[in-house]
Design an enzyme around this catalytic site. Structure first.
Site, PDB file in Angstrom:
ATOM      1  N   TYR A  29       0.773  -1.045  -0.107  1.00  0.00           N
ATOM      2  CA  TYR A  29      -0.096  -0.015  -0.426  1.00  0.00           C
ATOM      3  C   TYR A  29       0.685   1.682   0.809  1.00  0.00           C
ATOM      4  O   TYR A  29       0.205   2.338  -0.026  1.00  0.00           O
ATOM      5  CB  TYR A  29      -1.014  -0.321   0.861  1.00  0.00           C
ATOM      6  CG  TYR A  29      -0.609  -0.121   2.793  1.00  0.00           C
ATOM      7  CD1 TYR A  29       0.057   0.422   2.875  1.00  0.00           C
ATOM      8  CD2 TYR A  29      -1.040  -1.702   2.928  1.00  0.00           C
ATOM      9  CE1 TYR A  29       0.155   0.098   4.873  1.00  0.00           C
ATOM     10  CE2 TYR A  29      -0.488  -1.874   4.330  1.00  0.00           C
ATOM     11  CZ  TYR A  29       0.278  -1.087   4.954  1.00  0.00           C
ATOM     12  OH  TYR A  29       0.048  -0.909   6.746  1.00  0.00           O
TER      13      TYR A  29
ATOM     14  N   ILE B   6       1.052 -11.703   4.704  1.00  0.00           N
ATOM     15  CA  ILE B   6       1.933 -13.235   5.423  1.00  0.00           C
ATOM     16  C   ILE B   6       1.500 -13.784   6.605  1.00  0.00           C
ATOM     17  O   ILE B   6       1.369 -12.702   7.578  1.00  0.00           O
ATOM     18  CB  ILE B   6       3.671 -13.278   5.290  1.00  0.00           C
ATOM     19  CG1 ILE B   6       3.379 -12.362   3.647  1.00  0.00           C
ATOM     20  CG2 ILE B   6       4.433 -14.534   5.582  1.00  0.00           C
ATOM     21  CD1 ILE B   6       5.252 -12.391   3.216  1.00  0.00           C
TER      22      ILE B   6
END
Ligand code: HXC
Ligand code: NAP
Length: 287
Positions: free
Chosen positions: A152, A196
């Site tokens: 982002y 993750i």
């Protein structure tokens, strides 16, 4: 995936190396022969990781590990840690991995909340990079910095604004110094991971367990990344094998941010077979 001695003799500091991606990377670097240093704020967490990875190394794996408690927000503390490490020899690589993050509506945040995250992510990265960079430049020693950002940074993100601001700054630092210091043997790169699973990230950024399935739908590969995949990419980027890669931000997100940014990406799920058929060209009346 790699020659066993890929990082043999390399001395590498991983900030925030006591947990999550930093810990998995420390383990991988050790397997490849590196002398790894880890730091973080919590002494007991670092000591447990140091013990665990050292025992792994003794049972046949390579490499060594040393832990240094250090808050990367504190420039003087970082200088002191780097001085201590350097007294045994120069580092070859630095991985700026320490981070702080949480979900919040921006209008609810105190100045302290901004300072906390920006202090860890942006200032912490700057402190460690300058402490190593100045020593490398003075000694004409080659060095590699690997920063950990997010996807982002490209788009910005609602509800994690301190993190988005700080990680974007880290990306600007990466690209700026890649040029400024490149001619003196210092490479700067970054990894921008998508989600993750780690305790640190998922406990703070998944508000409800059912969000996990929703999150996977946003990823073309249909799954989260793994700590092993991250650690292998990090190993490549700190190794001499990636010697011509400089100023690069390597995205590792299964295609997530592109799917989010694309205009028509959800149609595959939303349109029926009949609707796809209807969009096909009809035979022309006179053909
Ligand atoms: C609003 C909050 C807050 C929250 C803390 N604060 N949590 N504000 N919502 N959820 C405010 C506090 O009120 C305080 O403000 C200031 O932030 C500092 O908080 P402390 O708890 O005193 O700070 P500290 O103990 O130093 O903890 C730092 C932390 C914490 C960032 C808040 O979450 C932490 O230790 N995080 C480290 C690990 C981590 O975040 N891992 C996730 C990385 S994942 P005042 O005004 O009172 O000073 C990631 C990328 C994910 O980064 C991308 C996924 C795709
Ligand atoms: P994590 O386990 O919470 O890792 C963060 C580490 O930073 C912790 O070990 C923490 O240890 C350390 N840290 C925090 N503040 C510190 C400070 N002031 N000084 C020194 N160390 C500090 O989370 P993670 O998922 O492994 O994240 C690792 C990196 O990947 C971060 O840069 C994160 O932004 C990035 N990332 C993760 C994901 C993901 O989905 N997991 C996605 C994109 C990017 P202490 O608390 O003991 O200090």
């Amino acid at each position: 995936m790699f020659e066993k001695n890929l990082l043999q003799g390399k001395r590498i500091l991983i900030t925030g190396g006591g947990t999550g991606l930093g810990k998995a990377t420390a383990q991988r670097f050790m397997e490849l022969g590196a002398e790894v240093y880890i730091c973080g704020r919590r002494q007991e967490v670092l000591a447990a990781t140091e013990r665990e990875l050292r025992e792994g190394a003794l049972s046949g794996k390579n490499g060594t590990i040393h832990a240094h408690p250090c808050d990367v927000r504190d420039a003087a503390a970082v200088e002191k840690m780097i001085d201590t490490i350097w007294s045994a020899g120069p580092l070859d690589a630095l991985m700026n991995n320490a981070a702080g993050n949480f979900l919040a509506r921006t209008e609810d945040l105190s100045l302290g909340a901004f300072q906390s995250v920006i202090g860890i992510v942006l200032m912490g990265t700057l402190h460690a990079t300058l402490a190593c960079g100045r020593r490398w430049l003075a000694a004409r020693h080659k060095g590699v910095v690997l920063n950990v950002t997010t996807t982002y940074t490209t788009t910005g993100s609602a509800y994690v604004v301190p993190s988005a601001v700080a990680k974007s700054g880290v990306q600007a630092l990466t690209r700026s110094l890649a040029v400024e210091w490149g001619d003196r043997g210092i490479r700067m790169n970054a990894i921008a991971p998508g989600p993750i699973p780690t305790e640190g990230a998922f406990s703070r950024l998944l508000p409800r367990p059912d969000f996990e399935q929703e999150a996977k739908k946003r990823i073309p590969l249909g799954r989260f990344g793994t700590t092993e995949e991250f650690a292998n990419l990090a190993a490549f980027l700190v190794s001499d094998g990636s010697g011509y890669i400089n100023g690069e931000v390597v995205t590792m997100d299964g295609g997530e941010w592109l799917q989010g940014a694309g205009e028509f990406t959800t149609l595959g799920r939303e349109l029926t077979e009949k609707e796809w058929e209807m969009m096909k060209p009809r035979p022309k009346p006179n053909s």
